[in-house]
Write a protein that holds these residues in place. Sequence first.
Motif, PDB file in Angstrom:
ATOM      1  N   LEU A 256       0.798  -1.226   0.000  1.00  0.00           N
ATOM      2  CA  LEU A 256       0.000   0.000   0.000  1.00  0.00           C
ATOM      3  C   LEU A 256       0.832   1.278   0.000  1.00  0.00           C
ATOM      4  CD1 LEU A 256      -3.109   0.617   2.268  1.00  0.00           C
ATOM      5  CD2 LEU A 256      -1.273   2.283   2.210  1.00  0.00           C
ATOM      6  N   GLU A 257       1.870   1.307   0.812  1.00  0.00           N
ATOM      7  CA  GLU A 257       2.559   2.572   1.096  1.00  0.00           C
ATOM      8  C   GLU A 257       3.100   3.250  -0.161  1.00  0.00           C
ATOM      9  OE1 GLU A 257       6.043   4.363   4.009  1.00  0.00           O
ATOM     10  OE2 GLU A 257       6.040   2.221   3.502  1.00  0.00           O
ATOM     11  N   ALA A 258       3.810   2.526  -1.005  1.00  0.00           N
ATOM     12  CA  ALA A 258       4.470   3.163  -2.159  1.00  0.00           C
ATOM     13  C   ALA A 258       3.478   3.746  -3.162  1.00  0.00           C
ATOM     14  CB  ALA A 258       5.415   2.179  -2.835  1.00  0.00           C
ATOM     15  N   PRO A 259       2.484   2.979  -3.645  1.00  0.00           N
ATOM     16  CA  PRO A 259       1.546   3.574  -4.603  1.00  0.00           C
ATOM     17  C   PRO A 259       0.676   4.671  -4.007  1.00  0.00           C
ATOM     18  CG  PRO A 259       0.878   1.326  -4.051  1.00  0.00           C
ATOM     19  CD  PRO A 259       2.243   1.521  -3.492  1.00  0.00           C
ATOM     20  N   LEU A 260       0.321   4.554  -2.734  1.00  0.00           N
ATOM     21  CA  LEU A 260      -0.459   5.606  -2.081  1.00  0.00           C
ATOM     22  C   LEU A 260       0.353   6.895  -2.013  1.00  0.00           C
ATOM     23  CD1 LEU A 260      -2.864   6.686  -0.429  1.00  0.00           C
ATOM     24  CD2 LEU A 260      -1.802   5.685   1.596  1.00  0.00           C
ATOM     25  N   SER A 261       1.590   6.797  -1.571  1.00  0.00           N
ATOM     26  CA  SER A 261       2.450   7.980  -1.461  1.00  0.00           C
ATOM     27  C   SER A 261       2.720   8.589  -2.830  1.00  0.00           C
ATOM     28  CB  SER A 261       3.767   7.608  -0.780  1.00  0.00           C
ATOM     29  OG  SER A 261       3.547   7.184   0.559  1.00  0.00           O
ATOM     30  N   ALA A 262       2.920   7.737  -3.829  1.00  0.00           N
ATOM     31  CA  ALA A 262       3.165   8.251  -5.175  1.00  0.00           C
ATOM     32  C   ALA A 262       1.940   8.979  -5.712  1.00  0.00           C
ATOM     33  CB  ALA A 262       3.555   7.102  -6.106  1.00  0.00           C
ATOM     34  N   LEU A 264      -0.365  10.395  -3.927  1.00  0.00           N
ATOM     35  CA  LEU A 264      -0.546  11.602  -3.111  1.00  0.00           C
ATOM     36  C   LEU A 264       0.322  12.744  -3.630  1.00  0.00           C
ATOM     37  CD1 LEU A 264      -2.108  12.438  -0.545  1.00  0.00           C
ATOM     38  CD2 LEU A 264      -0.128  11.680   0.789  1.00  0.00           C
ATOM     39  N   GLY A 265       1.538  12.422  -4.050  1.00  0.00           N
ATOM     40  CA  GLY A 265       2.408  13.431  -4.650  1.00  0.00           C
ATOM     41  C   GLY A 265       2.811  14.547  -3.710  1.00  0.00           C
ATOM     42  N   ARG A 266       2.908  14.240  -2.414  1.00  0.00           N
ATOM     43  CA  ARG A 266       3.315  15.251  -1.434  1.00  0.00           C
ATOM     44  C   ARG A 266       4.444  14.675  -0.580  1.00  0.00           C
ATOM     45  NH1 ARG A 266      -1.247  17.861   1.939  1.00  0.00           N
ATOM     46  NH2 ARG A 266       0.428  19.376   2.210  1.00  0.00           N
ATOM     47  N   PRO A 267       5.681  14.706  -1.085  1.00  0.00           N
ATOM     48  CA  PRO A 267       6.813  14.070  -0.394  1.00  0.00           C
ATOM     49  C   PRO A 267       7.023  14.556   1.033  1.00  0.00           C
ATOM     50  CG  PRO A 267       7.434  14.744  -2.613  1.00  0.00           C
ATOM     51  CD  PRO A 267       6.086  15.337  -2.352  1.00  0.00           C
ATOM     52  N   GLY A 268       6.628  15.780   1.325  1.00  0.00           N
ATOM     53  CA  GLY A 268       6.843  16.319   2.670  1.00  0.00           C
ATOM     54  C   GLY A 268       5.794  15.906   3.680  1.00  0.00           C
ATOM     55  N   LEU A 269       4.751  15.204   3.234  1.00  0.00           N
ATOM     56  CA  LEU A 269       3.678  14.807   4.143  1.00  0.00           C
ATOM     57  C   LEU A 269       3.908  13.380   4.626  1.00  0.00           C
ATOM     58  CD1 LEU A 269       0.852  15.598   5.367  1.00  0.00           C
ATOM     59  CD2 LEU A 269      -0.135  14.309   3.454  1.00  0.00           C
ATOM     60  N   PRO A 270       4.143  13.170   5.917  1.00  0.00           N
ATOM     61  CA  PRO A 270       4.334  11.802   6.415  1.00  0.00           C
ATOM     62  C   PRO A 270       3.069  10.956   6.231  1.00  0.00           C
ATOM     63  CG  PRO A 270       5.067  13.426   8.033  1.00  0.00           C
ATOM     64  CD  PRO A 270       4.312  14.181   6.977  1.00  0.00           C
ATOM     65  N   VAL A 271       3.248   9.750   5.721  1.00  0.00           N
ATOM     66  CA  VAL A 271       2.170   8.766   5.628  1.00  0.00           C
ATOM     67  C   VAL A 271       2.509   7.683   6.635  1.00  0.00           C
ATOM     68  CG1 VAL A 271       0.937   7.145   4.168  1.00  0.00           C
ATOM     69  CG2 VAL A 271       1.760   9.309   3.206  1.00  0.00           C
ATOM     70  N   ILE A 272       1.683   7.567   7.671  1.00  0.00           N
ATOM     71  CA  ILE A 272       2.017   6.749   8.835  1.00  0.00           C
ATOM     72  C   ILE A 272       1.018   5.611   8.985  1.00  0.00           C
ATOM     73  CG2 ILE A 272       2.380   6.780  11.332  1.00  0.00           C
ATOM     74  CD1 ILE A 272       2.708   9.845  11.089  1.00  0.00           C
ATOM     75  N   ARG A 273       1.539   4.435   9.250  1.00  0.00           N
ATOM     76  CA  ARG A 273       0.663   3.295   9.519  1.00  0.00           C
ATOM     77  C   ARG A 273       0.143   3.379  10.948  1.00  0.00           C
ATOM     78  NH1 ARG A 273       2.346  -3.118   8.894  1.00  0.00           N
ATOM     79  NH2 ARG A 273       0.251  -3.980   9.274  1.00  0.00           N
ATOM     80  N   ALA A 274      -1.151   3.165  11.127  1.00  0.00           N
ATOM     81  CA  ALA A 274      -1.735   3.174  12.466  1.00  0.00           C
ATOM     82  C   ALA A 274      -1.061   2.111  13.327  1.00  0.00           C
ATOM     83  CB  ALA A 274      -3.238   2.922  12.384  1.00  0.00           C
ATOM     84  N   GLU A 275      -0.870   2.410  14.596  1.00  0.00           N
ATOM     85  CA  GLU A 275      -0.222   1.475  15.506  1.00  0.00           C
ATOM     86  C   GLU A 275      -1.217   0.536  16.173  1.00  0.00           C
ATOM     87  OE1 GLU A 275       2.035   3.675  18.350  1.00  0.00           O
ATOM     88  OE2 GLU A 275       3.467   4.429  16.866  1.00  0.00           O
ATOM     89  N   LEU A 276      -2.445   0.980  16.317  1.00  0.00           N
ATOM     90  CA  LEU A 276      -3.454   0.194  17.016  1.00  0.00           C
ATOM     91  C   LEU A 276      -4.340  -0.527  16.011  1.00  0.00           C
ATOM     92  CD1 LEU A 276      -4.483   2.873  19.667  1.00  0.00           C
ATOM     93  CD2 LEU A 276      -2.673   1.155  19.836  1.00  0.00           C
ATOM     94  N   SER A 277      -5.052  -1.514  16.473  1.00  0.00           N
ATOM     95  CA  SER A 277      -6.027  -2.194  15.604  1.00  0.00           C
ATOM     96  C   SER A 277      -7.389  -2.105  16.266  1.00  0.00           C
ATOM     97  CB  SER A 277      -5.600  -3.649  15.354  1.00  0.00           C
ATOM     98  OG  SER A 277      -5.427  -4.351  16.586  1.00  0.00           O
ATOM     99  N   HIS A 278      -7.852  -3.189  16.888  1.00  0.00           N
ATOM    100  CA  HIS A 278      -9.181  -3.169  17.501  1.00  0.00           C
ATOM    101  C   HIS A 278      -9.282  -2.209  18.680  1.00  0.00           C
ATOM    102  CE1 HIS A 278      -6.907  -6.078  19.935  1.00  0.00           C
ATOM    103  NE2 HIS A 278      -7.712  -5.742  20.926  1.00  0.00           N
TER     104      HIS A 278
END
Length: 299
Positions: A256-262, A264-278
């Motif tokens: 997910l991360e690479a195509p989503l970030s590409a 988005l086209g905003r290199p300065g915006l952190p894309v972070i995976r959520a740490e929690l689940s349920h």
Amino acid sequence: MTRNLIPTIELGGTHVAVAVIDTGARSIVDGTYRTRPLDSGGDADEILEDIAAAARTLGSDHGRRWAVAVPGPFDLAEGIARYSDVGKFDALHGIDLRARLADALEANAISFTFVNDADAFALGEHAAGAARGLSRFCCVTLGTGVGSGWVVAGERTDGAAPGGELHLLEFEGQRIEARMSRRAIRAAYARQMRLTAEVPDVREIAELARSGDPIALEVLEDAFSYLGRALADPLGRFDAEALVIGGTIARSWDLLEAPLSAGLGRPGLPVIRAELSHEAPMIGAAYAAQAALAGSRIS
């Protein structure tokens, strides 16, 4: 440390989960988390009894300020379900869940705080997960559909979407969920493979992609890149510090991360995976209930 215990219910399309949240510790009290299957296509009485039965397992060794995380559409202020032709919980449409749950659990109706599940997820990540320390962010949950929570200084806002709900936005001539959702991904894979039955689920499509299936990889990259492009303008208008991604589809972070970030086209915006689940929607809902009682924001 203040020990403030809030019994919490999280209503999902296929399950109901309950737990007691210790908002002082920002966590679920050990041994209280339980989940049970829920038929969202069942009749109202069956659904409500399943919810109440799960909630009763929490006993009474907690505060009586109930928090309930629910999917939309829902009148959160009044506690009334507004599900109609959404594919789940249609039988609850127009029902006053606040009154029905209060009766079933022998609680005071005013003790129930209802929170949109995507907002609750975002607030949970802010309280105890990947968004701690952020003052302005958007959290997107990917699963059956696209959920979104917008948080500024510990409070939910509508952000840059109608009612705060990204799935209501249109991009490239269609609603976002027409390209990025469990149903859309499965349908795209079925079309490419010319399948008419036994279409694999997203988790299986992800495994196929990892094993080198070019169609599976193309389908997922198309969906995730599309989502990135669709989010670029709303996140820019919101002036987000970061984008947090959660939900079941986020488990395929490696895909997910690479195509989503590409996209988005905003290199300065952190894309972070959520740490929690349920835990996220339950912790967030409990904090929202506590904030509602105190008339304050989540800190």
